[in-house]
Design an enzyme around this catalytic site. Structure first.
Site, PDB file in Angstrom:
ATOM      1  CG  LEU A 143      19.251  22.762  45.495  1.00  8.46           C
ATOM      2  CD1 LEU A 143      20.223  22.446  46.648  1.00  8.46           C
ATOM      3  CD2 LEU A 143      17.943  22.029  45.713  1.00  8.46           C
ATOM      4  CG  ASP A 144      14.225  28.098  45.408  1.00  9.24           C
ATOM      5  OD1 ASP A 144      14.353  28.174  44.173  1.00  9.24           O
ATOM      6  OD2 ASP A 144      13.155  27.800  45.971  1.00  9.24           O
ATOM      7  NE  ARG A 145      20.155  34.668  46.213  1.00 10.70           N
ATOM      8  CZ  ARG A 145      20.084  35.970  45.971  1.00 10.70           C
ATOM      9  NH1 ARG A 145      20.431  36.843  46.902  1.00 10.70           N
ATOM     10  NH2 ARG A 145      19.635  36.422  44.805  1.00 10.70           N
TER      11      ARG A 145
END
Length: 317
Positions: free
Chosen positions: A143-145
């Site tokens: 998942l993106d930050r």
């Protein structure tokens, strides 16, 4: 009077590690990061590029995948002493599901899933630090930050490979919620624009819609309108980098708070309201269990920051 010299941290020496069934399938860089805890990633990649790390006496690239029976030459890299302070602080994340094969956590926004790209450590490193006795912990996806929500971590190599196969073949369902700029029109829409990775002049990774890119498929559904903004559901049918973000931005509906593909003025406006993240949340996961095949339906509610901003828009739209 003769002096006694005590060496607290003897010089490291070359080690040879034979790969077993649990390590087979890992990339050599990921294997070394776990084996050489505390050693900077840059040192390890330099050792790989320089040929100091070898597999079966041969040079390899960082993306080489280990096979059972491989012999890995690990160069003399200094490891931290047992009494040295732990470089990665352990962390406990909300657990949605766990058994002997799998952990599903509810990742908060603002936390990277792994170290790299200017981040010393992420969820996986902190999870390993919190569970030092765990023999195997690996991310099954990313998942993106700035994206919150459900994140899969495999506890067994067999589970990891099964999850990778499932995702590669388009199995299971991953559902997100996104608040976008604009009044979304269609109740349901399929986005199939191909996506291509590229680097900016500063070396930052980006993605764009491009005919030369890889196939990507996102299903968008309208959930609610808030005047100039719309709450959407997004189902991933492929798993490309930044897929939902780029598909929506390219269609003229960027995600609120997106610092790569969204407008700065909107991000600044919401920051003044106390909303300082991207509004993208992985809220529902429907997958077969990687080992038993039992259907799993897992959910994570929208974080308070997201519900509060929706309440604000409801009152002011």
């Amino acid at each position: 009077m003769r002096k006694t010299v005590i060496t607290e941290n003897p010089a490291p020496s070359v080690r040879f590690v034979e790969i077993g069934a649990e390590q087979a399938g890992q990339r050599i860089d990921n294997f070394l990061l776990r084996l050489c805890k505390g050693v900077p990633k840059s040192h390890l990649y330099k050792a790989i590029r320089g040929g100091e790390v070898r597999v079966n006496k041969g040079r390899i690239n960082a993306d080489y995948r280990l096979e059972e029976g491989d012999t890995v030459r690990v160069p003399p890299i200094r490891l931290p002493r047992p009494d040295e302070a732990r470089l990665v602080p352990p962390a406990v994340f909300p657990i949605v599901f766990e058994d002997d094969a799998l952990i599903v956590i509810d990742k908060p926004a603002g936390v990277a899933v792994h170290g790299g790209s200017g981040v010393s450590f992420g969820v996986i490193e902190q999870l390993r630090a919190a569970r030092p006795d765990a023999a195997f912990l690996e991310l099954a996806h990313r998942l993106d930050r700035d994206t919150s929500g459900l994140l899969l971590v495999a506890k067994r190599r067999k589970a990891l490979l099964a999850l990778h196969d499932m995702m590669r073949e388009g199995g299971g369902r991953k559902h997100y919620q996104a608040l976008v700029v604009g009044d979304w029109v269609n109740d349901k829409q399929h986005m199939r624009q191909p996506l291509l990775k590229w680097l900016t002049a500063s070396g930052e990774r980006r993605v764009k819609v491009d005919a030369l890119g890889k196939a990507a498929h996102t299903i968008i559904t309208l959930q609610k309108r808030y005047g100039r903004y719309s709450l959407l559901g997004a189902e991933l049918r492929t798993g490309r980098t930044h897929q939902i973000r780029v598909h929506l931005a390219a269609s003229g509906y960027p995600i609120v708070g997106d610092d790569k593909y969204g407008p700065d003025d909107v991000r600044a406006k919401f920051a003044k309201l106390g909303f300082t993240r991207m509004f993208l949340h992985a809220g529902l996961l429907e997958i077969p269990h990687p080992l038993t095949g039992e259907p799993l339906v897992l959910s994570a509610p929208l974080p308070p920051a997201c519900t509060h901003i929706l309440d604000y828009l409801e009152r002011n739209s």
